[in-house]
Scaffold this active site. Structure first.
Site, mmCIF file in Angstrom:
data_model
loop_
_atom_site.group_PDB
_atom_site.id
_atom_site.type_symbol
_atom_site.label_atom_id
_atom_site.label_comp_id
_atom_site.label_asym_id
_atom_site.label_seq_id
_atom_site.Cartn_x
_atom_site.Cartn_y
_atom_site.Cartn_z
ATOM 1 N N GLU A 44 -13.976 18.939 0.845
ATOM 2 C CA GLU A 44 -13.406 17.934 1.753
ATOM 3 C C GLU A 44 -11.989 18.367 2.113
ATOM 4 O O GLU A 44 -11.080 18.280 1.288
ATOM 5 C CB GLU A 44 -13.399 16.558 1.084
ATOM 6 C CG GLU A 44 -12.720 15.473 1.889
ATOM 7 C CD GLU A 44 -12.463 14.216 1.083
ATOM 8 O OE1 GLU A 44 -11.433 13.549 1.337
ATOM 9 O OE2 GLU A 44 -13.267 13.893 0.177
ATOM 10 N N LYS A 134 -16.798 5.077 -0.860
ATOM 11 C CA LYS A 134 -15.805 5.816 -1.636
ATOM 12 C C LYS A 134 -14.946 4.782 -2.370
ATOM 13 O O LYS A 134 -14.131 4.096 -1.749
ATOM 14 C CB LYS A 134 -14.955 6.682 -0.708
ATOM 15 C CG LYS A 134 -13.739 7.311 -1.376
ATOM 16 C CD LYS A 134 -12.912 8.059 -0.328
ATOM 17 C CE LYS A 134 -11.567 8.472 -0.899
ATOM 18 N NZ LYS A 134 -10.763 9.235 0.074
#
Length: 217
Positions: A44, A134
Site C-alpha cells: 500500500e 479498515k
C-alpha cells in the site's frame, strides 16, 4: 468483477498489507522490494509519499502481477482515488470513509478499504459498498475490540491498521480479522537503510498470520 474478487482473495490469503510511507520515491521502491522479498506482495503506497502515483506506476512496471498487489493508501477523496487507479492501483485505502471515493472504486471495480472507528461508521460504509473495513487506528482499541464488533456485525471483514506489531498480530487474526495492515512496525529498519531487516520482519509477520490461522482450524 472477477479481477476485483481475485485482488481481495490474494490480499486476504496472505493476510498482511505492507503500508509504505517514505520520504521519497526511491525509498518507497526499496521498501516495497524488501517487503516483496520477505513474502508480502500486498503493498500500500500512501499518498503522503511524494509522487505516489508515479511510484505505483513504477512498481507495476518492475514487478509481475504474480509478485505484486499494489494499492494506494491515505486516499482522502475521489479525485485522488481516480489518479491512483489510473496509475495502476489495484485497491484503495482511506483513513476514513468517503462516499464519493467508495462510488468511484465501485465504478472501476476496484476494492475499497475504508477507515472506521465506530459501529455506525462501519454500517454506513458497508451499506455504501465498502469491501473491507479498515479498523483505524487499531492502537486505540487493541485486538479485543474485534470480538465486540463481530457480536452485532459478524459479517464485517476487518483489517486493523495502526497498533499491529509482531507480538499481537496473531491475536488480531485469532479474533477474526481477515488481514492486517502494518506500517512503521514493519518498515522501521528502512530509516537506517537496513532493508534486510524489513524483509526478515515481513517473513515473520507472514508466518505469524499463517500459524494463527492454522490454530483456528
Amino acid at each position: 468483477m472477477i479481477e476485483k474478487l481475485n485482488t481481495l482473495k490474494r490480499i486476504t490469503d496472505i493476510g498482511v498489507v505492507a503500508v509504505v510511507r517514505a520520504d521519497n520515491a526511491d525509498m518507497a521502491e526499496k521498501i516495497s522490494r524488501a517487503c516483496i522479498k520477505g513474502g508480502i506482495p500486498a503493498i500500500e503506497v500512501t499518498f503522503t509519499v511524494p509522487n505516489a502515483d508515479k511510484v505505483i506506476t513504477t512498481l507495476k512496471e518492475k514487478f509481475t502481477r504474480e509478485e505484486l498487489i499494489v494499492g494506494a493508501g491515505t486516499v482522502l477523496d475521489s479525485e485522488t482515488a481516480r489518479i491512483a487507479i489510473l496509475a495502476g492501483a489495484e485497491y484503495i485505502v482511506s483513513p476514513g470513509f468517503d462516499l464519493e471515493t467508495c462510488k468511484i472504486c465501485n465504478r472501476y471495480q476496484v476494492p475499497y478499504m475504508a477507515g472506521c472507528m465506530t459501529i455506525t461508521e462501519m454500517i454506513n460504509a458497508l451499506e455504501a459498498g465498502t469491501d473491507v473495513i479498515k479498523l483505524f487506528p487499531g492502537s486505540a482499541y487493541g485486538p479485543s475490540i474485534v470480538k465486540a464488533i463481530k457480536a452485532p456485525l459478524p459479517q464485517v471483514p476487518i483489517m486493523p491498521t495502526g497498533g499491529v506489531d509482531i507480538n499481537n498480530v496473531a491475536q488480531w487474526i485469532k479474533n477474526g480479522c481477515v488481514a492486517v495492515g502494518v506500517g512503521g512496525k514493519l518498515i522501521e529498519g528502512a530509516k537506517t537503510g537496513d532493508y534486510d531487516s524489513v524483509s526478515n520482519l515481513a517473513k515473520e509477520f507472514v508466518n505469524k498470520v499463517k500459524e494463527a490461522r492454522e490454530r483456528l482450524v
